[in-house]
Design an enzyme around this catalytic site. Sequence first.
Site, PDB file in Angstrom:
ATOM      1  N   THR A  22       0.827  -1.218   0.000  1.00 11.25           N
ATOM      2  CA  THR A  22       0.000   0.000   0.000  1.00 11.25           C
ATOM      3  C   THR A  22       0.862   1.269   0.000  1.00 11.25           C
ATOM      4  O   THR A  22       0.656   2.171  -0.819  1.00 11.25           O
ATOM      5  CB  THR A  22      -0.908  -0.005   1.254  1.00 11.25           C
ATOM      6  OG1 THR A  22      -1.662  -1.218   1.246  1.00 11.25           O
ATOM      7  CG2 THR A  22      -1.840   1.188   1.280  1.00 11.25           C
ATOM      8  N   ILE A  23       1.814   1.337   0.901  1.00  9.24           N
ATOM      9  CA  ILE A  23       2.633   2.549   1.008  1.00  9.24           C
ATOM     10  C   ILE A  23       3.770   2.522  -0.018  1.00  9.24           C
ATOM     11  O   ILE A  23       4.026   3.515  -0.715  1.00  9.24           O
ATOM     12  CB  ILE A  23       3.205   2.689   2.449  1.00  9.24           C
ATOM     13  CG1 ILE A  23       2.061   2.734   3.490  1.00  9.24           C
ATOM     14  CG2 ILE A  23       4.112   3.918   2.561  1.00  9.24           C
ATOM     15  CD1 ILE A  23       1.091   3.878   3.369  1.00  9.24           C
ATOM     16  N   GLY A  45      -1.034   9.341  20.969  1.00  9.83           N
ATOM     17  CA  GLY A  45      -0.580  10.586  21.605  1.00  9.83           C
ATOM     18  C   GLY A  45       0.928  10.564  21.834  1.00  9.83           C
ATOM     19  O   GLY A  45       1.639  11.526  21.511  1.00  9.83           O
ATOM     20  N   CYS A  59      -0.129   7.304   9.597  1.00 13.49           N
ATOM     21  CA  CYS A  59      -1.133   8.185   8.986  1.00 13.49           C
ATOM     22  C   CYS A  59      -1.892   8.976  10.048  1.00 13.49           C
ATOM     23  O   CYS A  59      -2.113  10.182   9.911  1.00 13.49           O
ATOM     24  CB  CYS A  59      -2.093   7.366   8.139  1.00 13.49           C
ATOM     25  SG  CYS A  59      -2.646   5.859   8.961  1.00 13.49           S
ATOM     26  N   ASN A  60      -2.274   8.315  11.148  1.00 15.39           N
ATOM     27  CA  ASN A  60      -3.002   9.022  12.213  1.00 15.39           C
ATOM     28  C   ASN A  60      -2.113  10.086  12.848  1.00 15.39           C
ATOM     29  O   ASN A  60      -2.544  11.218  13.075  1.00 15.39           O
ATOM     30  CB  ASN A  60      -3.461   8.013  13.280  1.00 15.39           C
ATOM     31  CG  ASN A  60      -4.721   7.301  12.851  1.00 15.39           C
ATOM     32  OD1 ASN A  60      -5.714   7.933  12.477  1.00 15.39           O
ATOM     33  ND2 ASN A  60      -4.698   5.979  12.885  1.00 15.39           N
ATOM     34  N   HIS A  92      -9.749   7.339   8.128  1.00 13.08           N
ATOM     35  CA  HIS A  92      -9.912   7.485   9.581  1.00 13.08           C
ATOM     36  C   HIS A  92     -10.597   8.839   9.823  1.00 13.08           C
ATOM     37  O   HIS A  92     -10.476   9.759   9.005  1.00 13.08           O
ATOM     38  CB  HIS A  92      -8.577   7.587  10.309  1.00 13.08           C
ATOM     39  CG  HIS A  92      -7.606   6.481  10.053  1.00 13.08           C
ATOM     40  ND1 HIS A  92      -7.805   5.196  10.469  1.00 13.08           N
ATOM     41  CD2 HIS A  92      -6.374   6.492   9.480  1.00 13.08           C
ATOM     42  CE1 HIS A  92      -6.746   4.454  10.159  1.00 13.08           C
ATOM     43  NE2 HIS A  92      -5.873   5.214   9.543  1.00 13.08           N
TER      44      HIS A  92
HETATM   45  P1  NAD Z   1       1.381  -3.846   2.994  1.00 12.34           P
HETATM   46  O1  NAD Z   1       1.144  -5.156   3.643  1.00 12.34           O
HETATM   47  O2  NAD Z   1       0.359  -3.270   2.100  1.00 12.34           O
HETATM   48  O3  NAD Z   1       2.754  -3.881   2.165  1.00 12.34           O
HETATM   49  C1  NAD Z   1       3.937  -4.445   2.666  1.00 12.34           C
HETATM   50  C2  NAD Z   1       4.665  -5.130   1.520  1.00 12.34           C
HETATM   51  O4  NAD Z   1       5.918  -5.606   2.002  1.00 12.34           O
HETATM   52  C3  NAD Z   1       3.901  -6.324   0.964  1.00 12.34           C
HETATM   53  O5  NAD Z   1       3.815  -6.201  -0.437  1.00 12.34           O
HETATM   54  C4  NAD Z   1       4.749  -7.524   1.387  1.00 12.34           C
HETATM   55  O6  NAD Z   1       4.710  -8.567   0.429  1.00 12.34           O
HETATM   56  C5  NAD Z   1       6.147  -6.912   1.468  1.00 12.34           C
HETATM   57  N1  NAD Z   1       7.068  -7.647   2.375  1.00 12.34           N
HETATM   58  C6  NAD Z   1       6.786  -8.636   3.247  1.00 12.34           C
HETATM   59  N2  NAD Z   1       7.917  -9.040   3.884  1.00 12.34           N
HETATM   60  C7  NAD Z   1       8.928  -8.274   3.402  1.00 12.34           C
HETATM   61  C8  NAD Z   1      10.339  -8.231   3.649  1.00 12.34           C
HETATM   62  N3  NAD Z   1      10.916  -9.026   4.532  1.00 12.34           N
HETATM   63  N4  NAD Z   1      11.080  -7.333   2.961  1.00 12.34           N
HETATM   64  C9  NAD Z   1      10.507  -6.510   2.054  1.00 12.34           C
HETATM   65  N5  NAD Z   1       9.181  -6.520   1.768  1.00 12.34           N
HETATM   66  C10 NAD Z   1       8.405  -7.395   2.434  1.00 12.34           C
HETATM   67  O7  NAD Z   1       1.730  -2.844   4.201  1.00 12.34           O
HETATM   68  P2  NAD Z   1       1.500  -1.279   4.214  1.00 12.34           P
HETATM   69  O8  NAD Z   1       0.091  -1.019   4.613  1.00 12.34           O
HETATM   70  O9  NAD Z   1       2.045  -0.654   2.997  1.00 12.34           O
HETATM   71  O10 NAD Z   1       2.368  -0.871   5.496  1.00 12.34           O
HETATM   72  C11 NAD Z   1       3.768  -0.714   5.412  1.00 12.34           C
HETATM   73  C12 NAD Z   1       4.222   0.154   6.559  1.00 12.34           C
HETATM   74  O11 NAD Z   1       3.581   1.424   6.451  1.00 12.34           O
HETATM   75  C13 NAD Z   1       3.861  -0.374   7.965  1.00 12.34           C
HETATM   76  O12 NAD Z   1       4.855   0.032   8.860  1.00 12.34           O
HETATM   77  C14 NAD Z   1       2.565   0.348   8.270  1.00 12.34           C
HETATM   78  O13 NAD Z   1       2.302   0.446   9.644  1.00 12.34           O
HETATM   79  C15 NAD Z   1       2.839   1.700   7.646  1.00 12.34           C
HETATM   80  N6  NAD Z   1       1.657   2.485   7.271  1.00 12.34           N
HETATM   81  C16 NAD Z   1       0.576   1.884   6.703  1.00 12.34           C
HETATM   82  C17 NAD Z   1      -0.530   2.657   6.389  1.00 12.34           C
HETATM   83  C18 NAD Z   1      -1.771   2.058   5.795  1.00 12.34           C
HETATM   84  O14 NAD Z   1      -2.848   2.579   6.030  1.00 12.34           O
HETATM   85  N7  NAD Z   1      -1.690   1.004   5.044  1.00 12.34           N
HETATM   86  C19 NAD Z   1      -0.516   4.041   6.617  1.00 12.34           C
HETATM   87  C20 NAD Z   1       0.644   4.627   7.145  1.00 12.34           C
HETATM   88  C21 NAD Z   1       1.721   3.842   7.475  1.00 12.34           C
END
Ligand code: NAD
Length: 332
Positions: free
Chosen positions: A12-13, A191, A138-139, A216
């Site tokens: 996603t990110i 917080g 994000c929050n 959110h």
């Molecule tokens: P996601 O699950 O959508 O994507 C993570 C990707 O990493 C997947 O494609 C997965 O296959 C890959 N992956 C798995 N193991 C791995 C490894 N060992 N090395 C490299 N890649 C690997 O996750 P996301 O939602 O993009 O979240 C990623 C980070 O961003 C997290 O720390 C999350 O907390 C943070 N985040 C997420 C959001 C959200 O709403 N999705 C918002 C802000 C921050």
Amino acid sequence: MAIKVAINGYGTIGKRVADAVSLQDDMRLVGASLTKPSFKAVRAAEEGYDIYVPAGQEKAFGGMKIKGSISEMIGACDLVVDASPEGVGEQNRALYRKAGKKAIFQGGEEHELVQASFNANANYDAAKGKDFVRVVSCNTTGLCRTLNALKPFGIENAYAVIVRRGADPGDSKTGPINAIIPETHIPSHHGADVQTVIPNLPIVTAAVKVPTTIMHVHVISVRLKRQAAEKDILGAFESENRVMVVESGMGLKSTAEIMELARDMGRKRSDLYEIAVWKESVNVKKGVVYFMQAVHQESGVVPENIDAIRAMFSLADREKSISKTNKTMGIR
Ligand code: NAD
């Protein structure tokens, strides 16, 4: 000189940061890692991105063109944006340290992993010259942006209730689908996370998770040290970067209509990088300002990653970086 950026974790990110890096003339995308063959790998290839996979796994990707191993990708870059799942970044840090590369982690990782937690509006300079930086969640990004806008009024204390989406739209592994799940421990961690960016800010947060995937919502109250009227607060939000004041009276009654607006704006994946504050919700009573805001969890942190890269390499000061990122990404 363009900074060579690698994306480790194309989810996603990661996929959004890859696109945003590709838009910058002072950065070059080395490629992205894919741990398993999937539609994500196919899409990354269709975007023209070089694909790196775990060493020895090339055959699993069938006939796809693989540029090299993940360690080769790390070796070829100046900085890794780690967007792997929560907790995995911590394991990956040793790889970056060994290779002598800078890295940015995401909000799922702990503050203790890095030298600075980052929000471009609130503490851009804290990332200057650092090797390991964390772009907060994000929050936390949403709270940092609007609380930063209120700083000139002096913040006595802040309280925020966070109504969290249950899952991302492209995610089928989590929920809830028919419940509201309170985080029964108050304060919630959000917080304390804001305090990693704005130290000493007296803030308490509470959170509940609800069955929605699109955004959110935060319900916030802030006791101010200085007198302010609603128009002053609205003015502060309107002039804060990446904050957008929206009107319920103009049909933007809920997160559904805000996301519809984002779709109509024609941005890739209908992303809304800005935090949307409802104009009607901004009220001041007895020195306390109340307001509500919506956060697009999938995209709000993406421009922050770009600014963090510039800060870490001292490529530009805060104003220049934010304005360049906004311009390239079409952020108003
Ligand atoms: P996601 O699950 O959508 O994507 C993570 C990707 O990493 C997947 O494609 C997965 O296959 C890959 N992956 C798995 N193991 C791995 C490894 N060992 N090395 C490299 N890649 C690997 O996750 P996301 O939602 O993009 O979240 C990623 C980070 O961003 C997290 O720390 C999350 O907390 C943070 N985040 C997420 C959001 C959200 O709403 N999705 C918002 C802000 C921050």
